[in-house]
Design a protein around this motif. Structure first.
Motif, mmCIF file in Angstrom:
data_model
loop_
_atom_site.group_PDB
_atom_site.id
_atom_site.type_symbol
_atom_site.label_atom_id
_atom_site.label_comp_id
_atom_site.label_asym_id
_atom_site.label_seq_id
_atom_site.Cartn_x
_atom_site.Cartn_y
_atom_site.Cartn_z
ATOM 1 N N ARG A 74 -59.028 -7.758 20.925
ATOM 2 C CA ARG A 74 -59.371 -8.901 20.082
ATOM 3 C C ARG A 74 -58.518 -10.143 20.363
ATOM 4 N N SER A 92 -59.133 -11.531 23.942
ATOM 5 C CA SER A 92 -60.486 -12.090 24.037
ATOM 6 C C SER A 92 -60.581 -13.438 23.347
ATOM 7 N N TRP A 93 -60.097 -13.504 22.111
ATOM 8 C CA TRP A 93 -60.177 -14.766 21.373
ATOM 9 C C TRP A 93 -59.360 -15.865 22.038
ATOM 10 N N THR A 94 -58.222 -15.491 22.604
ATOM 11 C CA THR A 94 -57.428 -16.481 23.326
ATOM 12 C C THR A 94 -58.215 -17.011 24.516
ATOM 13 N N TRP A 105 -61.490 -17.037 24.918
ATOM 14 C CA TRP A 105 -62.642 -17.809 24.462
ATOM 15 C C TRP A 105 -62.232 -19.197 23.962
ATOM 16 N N VAL A 106 -61.209 -19.252 23.121
ATOM 17 C CA VAL A 106 -60.794 -20.531 22.536
ATOM 18 C C VAL A 106 -60.206 -21.453 23.605
#
Length: 115
Positions: free
Chosen positions: A77, A80-82, A84-85
């Motif tokens: 998580r 992945s979020w890093t 994506w952002v």
């Protein structure tokens, strides 16, 4: 301003494996693509006429955004979020830098305007 933003978000991504739970694919995706984003911002800062740095930054941002799925670390998580952002931010920074370069070229002996 966009160059500094690119450097900051690129360095953030490159260093993020220090505090995020990652696997080998996530670690190297964040480090390599983050460093390339920061490097493209640095290149553009010192060579504003080198417009390929903006395009490269946008491409690296897209690659970072896609990396959780391509490199199969979408289950991690934080990593992945890093990706994506930071990927989206890199593309936004690259796109917002492009009109600045275009206006600089037109304002300083670039293409003549038609009346």
């Amino acid at each position: 301003m966009q160059d500094i933003a690119a450097i900051v978000i690129g360095v953030f991504a490159a260093l993020s494996p220090l505090w995020l739970d990652t696997n080998n694919a996530a670690r190297w995706s964040l480090i390599v693509l983050g460093a390339l984003i920061a490097l493209s911002g640095l290149v553009h800062m010192f060579r504003p006429d080198f417009t390929m740095a903006e395009y490269a930054m946008g491409i690296f941002g897209v690659l970072l955004f896609l990396s959780p799925w391509v490199m199969n670390f979408d289950g991690l998580r934080g990593a992945s979020w890093t990706a994506w952002v930071v990927g989206v931010l890199a593309v936004v920074v690259a796109v917002t830098a492009m009109p600045v370069m275009s206006s600089r070229m037109h304002g300083h002996g670039g293409l003549a305007t038609h009346h």
